[in-house]
Every structure is written in structure tokens, then in C-alpha cells.
Write an enzyme that holds these catalytic residues in place. Sequence first.
Site, PDB file in Angstrom:
ATOM      1  N   THR A  87     123.732  98.239 108.680  1.00  0.00           N
ATOM      2  CA  THR A  87     123.589  97.060 107.326  1.00  0.00           C
ATOM      3  C   THR A  87     124.585  96.620 107.415  1.00  0.00           C
ATOM      4  OG1 THR A  87     124.519  99.646 106.618  1.00  0.00           O
ATOM      5  CG2 THR A  87     122.076  99.366 106.648  1.00  0.00           C
ATOM      6  N   ASP A  88     125.875  97.205 106.851  1.00  0.00           N
ATOM      7  CA  ASP A  88     127.423  96.548 106.816  1.00  0.00           C
ATOM      8  C   ASP A  88     127.229  94.617 107.460  1.00  0.00           C
ATOM      9  OD1 ASP A  88     129.513  95.647 104.890  1.00  0.00           O
ATOM     10  OD2 ASP A  88     130.254  97.350 105.999  1.00  0.00           O
ATOM     11  N   ASP A  89     127.255  95.364 108.687  1.00  0.00           N
ATOM     12  CA  ASP A  89     127.564  94.043 110.097  1.00  0.00           C
ATOM     13  C   ASP A  89     126.291  93.315 109.497  1.00  0.00           C
ATOM     14  OD1 ASP A  89     129.515  94.117 112.395  1.00  0.00           O
ATOM     15  OD2 ASP A  89     129.206  95.967 112.013  1.00  0.00           O
TER      16      ASP A  89
ATOM     17  N   ARG B  68     127.482  94.671  99.763  1.00  0.00           N
ATOM     18  CA  ARG B  68     127.201  93.664 100.790  1.00  0.00           C
ATOM     19  C   ARG B  68     125.767  93.496 101.073  1.00  0.00           C
ATOM     20  NH1 ARG B  68     131.820  93.717 101.729  1.00  0.00           N
ATOM     21  NH2 ARG B  68     132.069  95.128 103.077  1.00  0.00           N
TER      22      ARG B  68
END
Length: 618
Positions: free
Chosen positions: A366-368, A439
Amino acid sequence: MADATDALIGLQNPDGHWVFELEADATIPSEYLLLMHILDEIDPDLEAEIAAFLRAGQGRDGGWPLFQGGAMDISCTVKAYFALKAAGDSLDAPHMVRAREAILAQGGAARVNVFTRILLAQFGEVPWRAVPAMPVEIMNLPDWSPFHIGRISYWSRTVVVPLLVVMAHRLRARNPRGVTIRELFLVPPEQVRDWNSNLSRSAWGTFFRAMDTALHAVQSRFPAKARRQAIERAVAFVTERLNGEDGLGAIFPAMVNATLMYHCLGYSPDHPAAVTARESLKKLLVRKPGRTYAQPCLSPVWDTAIICNALLEAGGPAAIDAARRGADWLVDRQILDVEGDWIWKRPGLEPGGWAFQYNNAHYPDTDDTAMVVIAMQRLDAVRYAEPIRRARNWIVGMQSRNGGWGAFDVDNQHEFLNHIPFADHGALLDPPTSDVTARCVWMLTRLGEGRDTVPTRRGLTFLEREQEKDGSWFGRWGTNYIYGSWSVLEALSAAGYSRSAPEMARAANWLLAHQRADGGWGEDGASYWPGQPHGEGPVSTASQTAWALLGLMAAGRVDDPAVERGIEFLIGNRNSDGLWTEEPFTAVGFPRVFYLKYHGYAASFPLWALARYRSLKG
């Protein structure tokens, strides 16, 4: 700033992406060297180069730390010592004497963690009873079982499954030079009674230690048919996710265990699966004059997404063109046709995420994905409408029940599992965290989904709940409270929180209170231990200064004199290329266990902060 922009553009690969070195502690290169001895596939030149790298990283206290400037870690130090001895270093060499004395002063090699004990058991240095029982029959458990592999994190899953097979076979290293490290034990390993003495004495811990004792006593009598079925399932799991030459899970420990699994099963070295597993490890090597080591993984998607955002902040035709080429490269990396392990918790959810590495289709994060979408939305929301749509839907589908987001899994919060003896590292799970949630919220607000929309509102509620008493936020994937506070402040600002909002004001005041005398900010890995101060470290770093500045500007403090001083720190600490360098590690893989140095952080985040400052100041 123009020099920094030009320098970053000059580092772009012809196909549009960026990738920098990703460095960890001495554990990874030590294990790479020792793997050559396990398999009896020693490359003398490579061995000598890695050994030189290890010697250079020894600390003043005689040991090897988990992060630059930190105190020695006994497990890391034992592995480094073992690797150097295997490479031929004399016991009487001064660096070996210092390391040995440091290890013995901390209780000897019997005090190492579980993964180090597994390595020592493979070499016959400790008995297999020193290793917690992890029967491969775990692979036969039904989905509803509390110990099903789906209940642990992606990184644990890919590391553990092939390791179960290795442990079932009690793999013995070939060890062609017959290297031993008996001199590192205060008591002969055969006489050590309690190998779990360094674990917590919680109620769960006591229960699981009793279970471990029982499993050690009975696992040899498990039915042979059940064991065969479990091994077949483990092999099928690994082979399906082998991921070509990017490797199982695209992370070093899982790749090593896959290689060892095929080895102990008797696969020929030229078997396609065995070849693939070995070749994936070679891709992680950095070989430069005087600097050869193995990276824990590769970070092209993450590096590219961050730099695209930094260049878009800087602006200008050349920067925007480079960012567009980076975004076009990212489009081709979106995972659209593989339902990864996340599908176990979210059946029917359409794929649409990005992984951290070049290829890792079963494990997008999810972060990328959020960082990529933020860049694409800023660049051209129409041009990238379909990738953004798929990614947005996947992100929303990955939100956990408590409103937060984990990195790879949904509702991965089975905390009792961190008390099993095998999990002495305390990082078996992937629960929702402030930085990742921030993010995802930031991404949603960039797409026009404000505080009145359900996913955004739930995410913001999670972030408000997670704020520390001192006003900061914990940083799970970057060091530490500086990183976490920046991440959340960006999200709150994008969601429309005013500078007078209590959450914003308290976090901004915390950042201001932790500015160093030189105008910068710095925090080291010690802040992850209970009782240690937040936001403090021995030196200021370019990346953490940039995070603090971005956080303060997001909180509406652009005119504070502290921001100007921070900007002056960045301007005054550029290198000859117009970029920045830093020695300290400013990221983390697993708090208190595994730390990281992204070589791209110092090169990209300061430009982002300078460009933001210029824009806000007109």
C-alpha cells in the site's frame, strides 16, 4: 536547487526509472558468505571482497551494530565473526580477538536470536533442540487455524515456508573447511539447558514455551504421510511464488531459504527452480572497489516514485519530462493480473497495486502504491486515469477494520503470535501503522476524497488515535518519529486540517523542539527501544531534516525561523554533485532487529523540501 535537479535527472536510467543502493547491517553479507560454505560453492574472489566489507564495518566496541553508530548486536556480531573465520581470518587477528571478547562479554553465542541459532544448527554448532519447534505440518493446517500461515505477514510467510522444509530435514552445511566457532560459547552448547532464556515471560510466552517443549518431544512421531503432504504444499507455495530471478518475496532471507529448501530436497544444481533461486541472490550483490556486499532487496519502484514527486515539486520542463518518463515506467509495473496473498482476506478485490521491487507480483504494498498514485495525480490525472482508478480501488479494499492500513496485509494483528519462541524478533506481523495510513489518506485526498468520505474519515480517525502524548507519530518504516510525524502532517494538511488544529499544532511544536543546534534534525535507531528519547540522534541528517521541514511546512509553519535555519542546513551540506550524502541509517525493516540505509533518501528528499520552501515563499 537547479544543480540537485540536474543531478537527479542525470541518475535516471534510460528506461525512465531510478534505483539506488539499499544497505542493511552486516547480517546480510555475512549470511551470503556463509551460504557459499553451506553449499560448498565458494567463490574465493567474492568471499575476499565481502570479508573486506565486513572488517570495515566493525564497531569500536568490537562488535557489529544494527545501524551505523549503534551499539553492538550479539547476533549480527556472531554471524560476522563466523563469516570472517570461514573466509580464513586468523583467530589471533586483532579484529577477531576484539570481536570474540565482545561476544563473550555479552554471554557468548548462546545468547543469539532464533534465526542465528538456526544458522548455527545447520553448521552443527548448536543442537537442533536450541531451535524452537516449527513443524512443517503447519502447512496442513486449515484456514481457520490460529497458526495458519495466512495469519503472519508477507515477509514472515515467504521466509518461514521454505525454512520449515529446511528445519524438517535438519540441513547440515557441507562446510568444506570444517570451520567451527566453539570458542564463542561460555558453556558448551550441548550443556545449555534453556535456549529461550532471552524471551519475554508474559502469560502467552509461558504458554508457548510449554507448547514448544511438547512439540520437541512428539514431532518425530508425526505420521510420515502428513509430513510428505506438508513438504509438498510448502514446495508448491514457494515454486508458485518463486518470482523468476527477482526471487521469492524479492527479499534476501526468503531467497536464501528457497535455495536451501531445494538443496536439502536433493534438487540438481541445474534444476530450473534451483537455478532461479540462486540467480536471484546474485542480483542483490553490489560489487564496487573496496565495497562488496549483498542488499536485502532492491527498491526501484519506491525510489522512482519518491524522485518523481521531488522533481514535480521542483518543477521546470526538464524535471517534469523526467518525472513523466518515470511515471510511464511505473505504469508498466502495476500489478493487474495476479491475485496475491492479500486475496485471502479480500476475495474479489481487483488487483491494482505496485510492489517495492522490479517484480514481486504476489506482494504489492500500500505504501508504494500510494506514493506512485500521488506522483501520477500531480503529473497528469487524465493521462494516468486508469492506473490511478485501479490503484485507488485496491487501496480502499486493503483498509483494515480499525481504519488504518498495513503495508502488505489486511487486519494482520494477531498479536499473540509474536509470543511464540520462534518470533523472538517480534516482527511476525504487519499491523496498520501511522506512516502507511498517512500515505494512503494523503493519496485519497489528492484524488478529491475529503474528510466526508468513509475511507478517508476512518483513516484520519485512526491517525488521531495514534498520535503520541508528546505530539509526534511513530514511524514504522522510516526512522522514526520525525518520519512518522512528517507523513501524518502531510496527510492532515491535504485533508484540510488548519495549522491551529490540536493535532497539527502539537506535532509541529514537537518538531520545533527537536531541531539541533546546526539547524538540522537527526534521530537514530535507538529511538525504537522503550524508554529511549524520541527524535534524537548523534548527528543531523539530510533526509530527516527534509522530513522535518516538509512536516513543518505542511503544518503551516513555513515562516518560522526554524524552517529557514533548516533550509540553510540543507543548502550548506550539499556534495560536489549538488546532492547530499549521509552515513547514518534513516530507515528500518524491523524495529530493534533490522535497519536500512536508502542511499536515495539523502539525494531526493532534500530537493523535495527545498522546492516546497521555494514554492511557499514565492
